[in-house]
Design a protein around this motif. Structure first.
Motif, mmCIF file in Angstrom:
data_model
loop_
_atom_site.group_PDB
_atom_site.id
_atom_site.type_symbol
_atom_site.label_atom_id
_atom_site.label_comp_id
_atom_site.label_asym_id
_atom_site.label_seq_id
_atom_site.Cartn_x
_atom_site.Cartn_y
_atom_site.Cartn_z
ATOM 1 N N THR A 10 0.826 -1.194 0.000
ATOM 2 C CA THR A 10 0.000 0.000 0.000
ATOM 3 C C THR A 10 0.867 1.253 0.000
ATOM 4 O OG1 THR A 10 -1.740 -1.152 1.217
ATOM 5 C CG2 THR A 10 -1.806 1.248 1.247
ATOM 6 N N GLU B 236 -3.554 4.516 -0.493
ATOM 7 C CA GLU B 236 -4.212 4.861 0.769
ATOM 8 C C GLU B 236 -4.180 6.378 0.927
ATOM 9 O OE1 GLU B 236 -3.902 3.940 5.579
ATOM 10 O OE2 GLU B 236 -2.344 3.237 4.212
ATOM 11 N N SER C 261 0.946 5.321 0.674
ATOM 12 C CA SER C 261 0.248 6.452 1.280
ATOM 13 C C SER C 261 0.362 7.664 0.365
ATOM 14 C CB SER C 261 0.832 6.775 2.654
ATOM 15 O OG SER C 261 2.228 7.058 2.546
ATOM 16 N N LYS D 164 -4.362 9.808 2.590
ATOM 17 C CA LYS D 164 -4.170 10.335 3.943
ATOM 18 C C LYS D 164 -4.755 11.731 4.114
ATOM 19 C CE LYS D 164 -1.809 6.887 5.711
ATOM 20 N NZ LYS D 164 -2.336 6.111 6.864
#
Length: 242
Positions: free
Chosen positions: A3, A30, A5, A32
């Motif tokens: 994954t 992902e 970020s 943020k």
């Protein structure tokens, strides 16, 4: 796939919403946070570092280009903008990719996959030191086309255009650009200007014969005022000089 970020930075709320919807569809990303200014994004990153930014270039107060120069070494960036003239400047700060608005999901996904590949690689110390560009973007017709530098054999100047010749036998790429501007984009250790209308790839040179460079079937003339810079560039290279 690990994954990654990421954050989104764009002063246009609709553009933010669109990219958020794209990120939601990509399982290895992902999100943020999303920000509508470079300043707020930078403040967040001070305490919450991420691996990847999807960042607009033209923003008030702190532009995406300025923000990119303030990022930690390990943070990568993909620029998003409606203005094609920023492509060259984007690659000077080693952006991973450059998405021209309106951004389609397919283009966004391709850029994200490229980022994932780069981020997942564990470069050796020697590789890490090599931060020279591996490709360039040129404007052709109504799109920006990415060209790997290793594919280029030579570049020919035609008034306001450049004609980029490739090593795979495909048709040359024609772009509205001056030779001087093209020369500024290219790494000096791989390309050398040999005549007012020609730039050649040093690794592609097969031989030099009678003041002409041989690359495959092509014979490229060497200008008298460019001879010294050519042979200086060739020093240390093994070439057949006839």
């Amino acid at each position: 796939m690990n994954t990654i970020s990421c954050i989104i930075v764009d002063d246009e709320p609709l553009a933010v919403k669109l990219m958020e919807s794209y990120v939601e569809k990509i399982p290895f990303l992902e999100l943020k946070g999303s920000f509508t200014s470079g300043k707020s994004a930078f403040a967040f990153l001070q305490e919450n570092p991420v691996e990847l930014l999807f960042c607009d270039i033209q923003m008030p107060n702190l532009s995406g280009m300025d923000l990119s120069k303030m990022l930690p070494e390990g943070t990568r960036i993909i620029f998003t903008t409606a203005f094609s003239q920023y492509a060259v400047e984007g690659f000077k700060v080693h952006a991973l990719d450059y998405l021209l608005k309106p951004i389609s999901y397919d283009d966004f996904l391709t850029a994200a996959r490229h980022a994932a590949k780069v981020i997942s690689e564990k470069p050796s110390t020697e590789t890490a030191k090599d931060d020279s560009p591996k490709s360039i973007f040129v404007k052709t017709e109504y799109k920006l086309q990415q060209i790997e530098l290793d594919r280029i054999t030579f570049i020919e100047g035609l008034k306001d255009y450049v004609k980029i010749h490739l090593d795979d036998g495909s048709d040359p790429v024609l772009s509205l650009m001056r030779m001087k501007k093209m020369e500024e984009q290219l790494p000096k250790d791989k390309f050398v200007r040999v005549q007012k209308s020609y730039i050649v790839s040093i690794p592609k040179i097969e031989a030099i014969e009678r003041n002409r460079i041989i690359i495959g079937e092509d014979r490229i003339p060497i200008g008298e005022t460019y001879q010294d810079s050519l042979y200086e560039a060739l020093s240390g290279n093994s070439l057949l000089l006839k």
